[in-house]
Design a protein around this motif. Structure first.
Motif, short mmCIF file in Angstrom:
data_model
loop_
_atom_site.label_atom_id
_atom_site.label_comp_id
_atom_site.label_asym_id
_atom_site.label_seq_id
_atom_site.Cartn_x
_atom_site.Cartn_y
_atom_site.Cartn_z
N ASN A 1 4.97 -0.65 8.89
CA ASN A 1 4.02 0.57 9.25
C ASN A 1 3.14 0.95 8.10
O ASN A 1 3.65 1.17 6.84
CB ASN A 1 4.82 1.64 9.94
CG ASN A 1 5.47 1.45 11.31
OD1 ASN A 1 4.85 0.65 12.04
ND2 ASN A 1 6.55 1.98 11.30
N HIS A 2 1.98 1.36 8.32
CA HIS A 2 1.08 1.74 7.22
C HIS A 2 0.13 2.98 7.78
O HIS A 2 -0.01 3.09 8.83
CB HIS A 2 0.25 0.64 6.61
CG HIS A 2 -0.66 -0.05 7.62
ND1 HIS A 2 -1.93 0.47 7.68
CD2 HIS A 2 -0.59 -0.89 8.51
CE1 HIS A 2 -2.66 -0.16 8.76
NE2 HIS A 2 -1.69 -1.13 9.16
N ASN A 3 -0.20 3.74 6.83
CA ASN A 3 -1.14 4.91 6.97
C ASN A 3 -2.39 4.77 7.41
O ASN A 3 -3.70 5.53 6.98
CB ASN A 3 -0.99 5.92 5.75
CG ASN A 3 0.76 6.30 5.82
OD1 ASN A 3 1.30 6.60 6.86
ND2 ASN A 3 1.02 6.24 4.41
N GLN B 1 -4.79 2.36 6.19
CA GLN B 1 -5.59 1.75 5.05
C GLN B 1 -6.83 1.26 5.67
O GLN B 1 -7.00 0.61 6.51
CB GLN B 1 -4.77 0.87 4.06
CG GLN B 1 -3.74 1.76 3.30
CD GLN B 1 -4.11 2.74 2.40
OE1 GLN B 1 -5.19 2.90 2.03
NE2 GLN B 1 -3.28 3.71 2.12
N TYR C 1 -1.94 -8.30 11.82
CA TYR C 1 -1.69 -6.79 12.04
C TYR C 1 -2.40 -6.32 13.38
O TYR C 1 -3.26 -7.00 14.01
CB TYR C 1 -2.38 -6.25 10.74
CG TYR C 1 -3.75 -6.40 10.63
CD1 TYR C 1 -4.68 -5.79 11.18
CD2 TYR C 1 -4.04 -7.71 9.61
CE1 TYR C 1 -6.14 -6.12 10.66
CE2 TYR C 1 -5.37 -7.89 9.37
CZ TYR C 1 -6.40 -7.47 9.86
OH TYR C 1 -7.62 -7.66 9.38
N TRP D 1 2.84 -5.97 -1.58
CA TRP D 1 2.54 -4.72 -1.26
C TRP D 1 2.18 -3.64 -2.35
O TRP D 1 1.09 -3.03 -2.38
CB TRP D 1 3.61 -4.14 -0.19
CG TRP D 1 3.50 -2.75 0.54
CD1 TRP D 1 3.54 -1.65 -0.26
CD2 TRP D 1 3.06 -2.55 1.58
NE1 TRP D 1 3.45 -0.64 0.43
CE2 TRP D 1 2.86 -1.38 1.89
CE3 TRP D 1 2.47 -3.21 2.63
CZ2 TRP D 1 2.44 -0.52 2.84
CZ3 TRP D 1 1.90 -2.71 3.95
CH2 TRP D 1 1.92 -1.19 3.72
N PHE E 1 6.57 1.52 0.78
CA PHE E 1 6.80 -0.14 1.55
C PHE E 1 7.91 0.32 2.39
O PHE E 1 9.16 0.37 2.10
CB PHE E 1 7.07 -1.00 0.64
CG PHE E 1 7.70 -2.25 1.34
CD1 PHE E 1 6.76 -3.14 1.80
CD2 PHE E 1 8.85 -2.85 1.11
CE1 PHE E 1 7.13 -4.31 2.31
CE2 PHE E 1 9.38 -3.86 1.62
CZ PHE E 1 8.41 -4.73 2.26
N GLU F 1 1.01 3.45 -1.27
CA GLU F 1 1.68 3.63 0.06
C GLU F 1 3.08 3.13 0.15
O GLU F 1 3.31 2.09 -0.48
CB GLU F 1 0.80 2.83 0.97
CG GLU F 1 1.28 3.13 2.42
CD GLU F 1 0.34 2.63 3.50
OE1 GLU F 1 0.55 2.55 4.61
OE2 GLU F 1 -0.79 2.30 3.18
N ILE G 1 -6.07 -4.16 4.00
CA ILE G 1 -5.10 -4.76 4.97
C ILE G 1 -5.46 -6.49 4.96
O ILE G 1 -4.40 -7.13 4.92
CB ILE G 1 -5.12 -4.25 6.34
CG1 ILE G 1 -4.74 -2.71 6.27
CG2 ILE G 1 -4.20 -5.04 7.34
CD1 ILE G 1 -3.31 -2.68 5.92
N LEU H 1 -1.43 -2.01 -2.12
CA LEU H 1 -1.48 -0.77 -1.92
C LEU H 1 -0.18 0.10 -2.58
O LEU H 1 0.89 0.33 -2.00
CB LEU H 1 -1.08 -0.73 -0.34
CG LEU H 1 -1.95 -1.20 0.59
CD1 LEU H 1 -1.23 -1.32 1.92
CD2 LEU H 1 -3.21 -0.75 0.87
#
Length: 510
Positions: A182-184, A186, A209, A356, A365, A363, A191, A360
């Motif tokens: 899950n990511h915020n 970006q 994704y 990752w 992991f 963010e 991505i 990023l």
């Protein structure tokens, strides 16, 4: 569920008390006779026996509270949400008092009236013996007890079988060896850069994704055929070009999204959506979305059809679904799905984390496995299965205690009969069969009565799943075999003990 099963266990314990108290009433018969001769009234005797029953209930509750304090932590490990127990909670105290009073009174009521009604003349002459009515009552209560055991065992087998079915069912996509990050939110460039880097990572087979994985949140959207006013509501999600391949979605017509095409106005439907919208030749069909009144309608072209896959819990049938490309206006995405080679997953995850942090760094992991996430949809059912298994074992243990005591009493009642039979040539095996036959008959009746009840209850429970296992005869046969085996083991000790006893010991007084 906890209250219901706990109530069944209390019933079994209460039946044990009634059975054993009435069965062993002969041991207190002389006490009752002497008390009556000395002037005790029936109501005084009833009060005495009810007081004893209530005292036992109070002692049991005290021990139960201590046991709860010791084992609550272990029990909470089986539950999705932990339970709390406190004697400062007024509801808990009131509930405990009600249980003590109701169980003590209800379980002790019949034995109190039965024993207090014994006639002192017959008792003191030594002519007291169990009546046929008392024997029938004990048999009826034992059948009821076995029925509860049949229901609990059947329920446990069905719940575990359904959970195994849920875990093994073909969902229409691959769920093994897929990690989800899950990511915020970006930027898409970041991505895509990350996805490109990950595709070159050893152990990574495919990366995609999108908005959600199966089991996640899918939005709703409305479509119309051009020139028609009929609106069809479907579920929707966004996926990247490689998302379908990462999850192993199965294409039945057309194509998946691809870097070779501009798919900003393309959609992929599942087979349920094709049927719901009424498309006879779906690939190339045009569908209009006019969900936003502030903007002009958007027309999409269907480029592919995928086989139905269970993107929600198996409690529901597969809804119509439209897959949008992340290149279009629905360009939100919150999850990255990575298919791994199963040879060395831990090393692959370490390499993914390194990539990752390069792309990023700000963010965190945080990853999970897709199959574990999907199993998490059935946390309540998994807990139910474990608790049912535990409670069923407790119920069977309590039933066995009562059965063992009753078998000892019934064997003792037939001591002289067994002695006569042995002198007349009966073998040990014949005696064991004789003593076990009555209990086997009771088990058979219990199966005939309890199985339909278990079928009704578990069939209703299975209705909460759109996809479910079937209630087969083998499940009830297995439950019957378990009950029969437990009964045979419990009764056999007393039967063998009586069959191998010296008949002289039982007949020398005659």
């Amino acid at each position: 569920m906890l209250v219901f099963v706990g109530f069944l266990i209390l019933i079994i314990a209460g039946i044990n008390f009634v059975n054993l108290a009435t069965a062993r009433s002969a041991e207190r018969a002389k006490e009752v006779g002497i008390r009556k001769v000395l002037g005790s009234e029936k109501k005084q005797l009833i009060y005495q026996f009810l007081s004893e029953s209530l005292l036992l209930s109070v002692i049991s509750m005290t021990l139960a509270i201590a046991f709860i304090q010791i084992t609550l932590g272990v029990f909470n490990s089986l539950l999705p949400e932990p339970l709390e127990f406190s004697l400062t909670n007024g509801i808990v105290v009131i509930f405990a008092i009600l249980i003590v009073l109701s169980l003590g009174l209800v379980a002790g009521l019949y034995p109190a009236f039965y024993i207090s009604s014994l006639k002192p003349v017959q008792v003191l002459k030594g002519k007291f013996k169990s009546s046929s009515e008392g024997n029938h009552l004990r048999e009826g209560l034992m059948i009821f007890q076995f029925c509860i055991s049949v229901i609990l065992i059947t329920a446990t087998l069905v719940v575990f079988r359904q959970m195994r079915y849920v875990q093994q069912k073909d969902l229409g996509f691959e769920k093994e060896n897929i990690i989800v990050i899950n990511h915020n939110g970006q930027g898409q460039q970041d991505i895509e850069t990350l996805a490109s880097e990950l595709r070159t990572t050893p152990g990574v087979m495919q990366v995609g994704y999108g908005n959600a994985n199966p089991g996640g949140y899918y939005f709703g959207i409305a479509f119309q055929k051009p020139g028609e006013t009929d609106v069809k509501m479907v579920r929707g999600t966004t996926i990247s070009d490689h998302f379908g391949n990462a999850l192993g979605m199965r294409l039945s017509q057309g194509r998946m999204f691809s870097p070779s095409f501009n798919d900003s106005l393309s959609i992929i439907l599942n087979e349920s959506a094709v049927r719901a919208i009424g498309l006879t030749d779906p690939v190339g069909a045009m569908l209009t979305n006019s969900a936003n009144p502030a903007s002009p309608p958007t027309t999409y072209t269907v480029v592919g059809v995928v086989e139905d896959f269970n993107f929600e819990s198996l409690r529901k049938t597969v809804d119509p679904l439209a897959l949008f490309s992340t290149e279009g206006q629905y360009n939100f995405y919150g999850v990255i799905s990575i298919r791994l080679d199963s040879n060395d997953i831990s090393s692959s995850i370490a390499a993914i984390e390194s990539k990752w942090k390069q792309v990023l760094p700000d963010e965190p992991f945080i990853y999970s496995f897709l199959d574990s996430n999907l199993d998490g949809q059935y946390t309540s059912e998994m807990a139910t299965a474990k608790i049912l298994a535990l409670f069923t074992m407790v119920a069977i243990l309590i039933a066995c205690v009562g059965l063992f005591g009753l078998a000892a009493y019934m064997t003792n009642q037939r001591t002289k009969e067994i002695g006569v039979r042995k002198i007349l040539g009966a073998s040990i095996s014949n005696i064991i069969k004789l003593l076990s036959a009555d209990f086997v008959k009771l088990v058979g009746i219990s199966l005939l009565v309890g199985s339909p009840v278990a079928y009704y209850l578990m069939n209703n429970w299975l209705q909460s799943f759109a996809y479910r296992t079937s209630l087969t005869l083998s499940t009830f046969v297995a439950a019957g075999f378990i009950i029969l085996a437990i009964t045979a083991i419990t009764v056999s000790y007393q039967a063998i003990k009586a069959a191998t006893a010296n008949p002289v010991d039982s007949l020398k007084e005659e």
